[in-house]
Design a protein around this motif. Sequence first.
Motif, PDB file in Angstrom:
ATOM      1  N   ASP A 297      -4.624  42.310  41.402  1.00  7.17           N
ATOM      2  CA  ASP A 297      -5.627  41.416  40.007  1.00  7.17           C
ATOM      3  C   ASP A 297      -6.448  41.691  41.623  1.00  7.17           C
ATOM      4  N   LEU A 305      -5.021  40.587  44.534  1.00  9.90           N
ATOM      5  CA  LEU A 305      -3.734  39.148  44.783  1.00  9.90           C
ATOM      6  C   LEU A 305      -2.222  39.781  44.254  1.00  9.90           C
ATOM      7  N   THR A 308       1.164  38.069  40.987  1.00 10.39           N
ATOM      8  CA  THR A 308       0.272  37.317  40.031  1.00 10.39           C
ATOM      9  C   THR A 308       1.169  37.037  38.458  1.00 10.39           C
ATOM     10  N   HIS A 417      -4.076  40.379  32.956  1.00  3.04           N
ATOM     11  CA  HIS A 417      -4.084  38.784  32.844  1.00  3.04           C
ATOM     12  C   HIS A 417      -5.633  38.005  31.497  1.00  3.04           C
TER      13      HIS A 417
END
Length: 437
Positions: A297, A305, A308, A417
């Motif tokens: 991400d 990131l 996740t 996401h």
Amino acid sequence: MSIRETDVAELGAVEPNLEPSTTDLMVAGNGLMSRRLLLGLGLGGAGLTVASGALGADFSMPVWSKQPGPGPSGYGQPSRFVADIQRDPGRANPLYPGGGASRTPLHQLRGTITPNGLHFERHHAGVPEIDPAAHAVFINGLVERPLAFDYESLLRYPMVSRTQFLECSGNSGALFRDAAVDGTAQSINGLVSCAEWTGIPLSVLLDEAGVSPEARWVSAVGADAASMGRSIPLNKAVDDVLVALFQNGEPLRPEQGYPVRLFVPGWEGNVSVKWLTQIKLSKEPSQFRDETSKYTDTLADRSSLQFTFPMGVKSIITSPSGKMQLQTHGLYQIEGLAWSGAGSISKVEISADGGATWAEAAIDAQAGDKSLARFRLPWRWQGNSAQLISRATDNYGNIQPTRNQLLAEKGALAFYHFNAQQCWDVSSNGEVKNTYV
Ligand code: CO
């Protein structure tokens, strides 16, 4: 009298006879009605019966009632009259052989279980044709006893069955874009499906191999030509992860990982590695391609990131939904799907006025944690424009965010996401389109 849900389900030819008492059942703005109508309560005089319009009341025996049809068959197929219910594989990319995804026709399905032939797919190098007699799953790395399991030996282990959803972390990713894409529930949100998965708890096989005390991560690798691999923290691996061999009762389909896959409940679909061939225990994650260049991400400052994993609480309205056309004014059933990677769905609310007022939908009993729930609510459409939104809450109190809240949290470079509330705009001529509010 009682009302059957199918009576109010169709998008056309519904002209119920609403008596004055029915106005008591209006519970939110722009025509949303009480879910009690669907629960079989408070129906007296509501006049919600929908009789068949097209055929008329004259009974005559149809041709298929006058002679025997074909006999039993080896493997049943859908009726030819529903041949349009198909996954959407999009366009093949010649530079990426075997790559890509196909999406579940969410707007054409009504329950919570996805038929095996319609479960979404995502492949990184196509579908390998694996002979189970020549395939093995190896457990090695930081273990006391490296082991190899062939398919026949896996079939002898004790198994469990769980009904759980699988969602690609890229699902609904188009909704991060500035312009609202014109699409269907399938094309926008169709990278989610739900099935009953049967397999061996990974913890059982890890116990047999004997995990070394210093191990913290489990790396799973597939036997496809991409050697798809993902690293999973050991505590999740021994919690609820399955080495799955069956889907909705039958052996996995090739595109779902036949003969054996990992199934990681509630987490982004990519970690449920298909065509599983290796489980390696290690102190650190393996830094596979699909956890460095992809499935990360990216934040506003361009750092990324990793790992996740959990999928957020989410809901989508599947009917009415994008590219549908409402034919007549009258009663409709708003329905859709809700799920949470954390647990179960405790509440789904629906707005018909762009989020100004909300009404609580009826939710079918969920098969268990991390499965799809179906929600429904009656809605009277009288020809005014409407903005239909659903908002789910899970049993941990997580509430599905608005799109603006999600963008504020994730930044403009996000792609994975997306779990924000989605809005279908119904125009005064009955056209349904994806929009932002
Ligand atoms: Co992720």
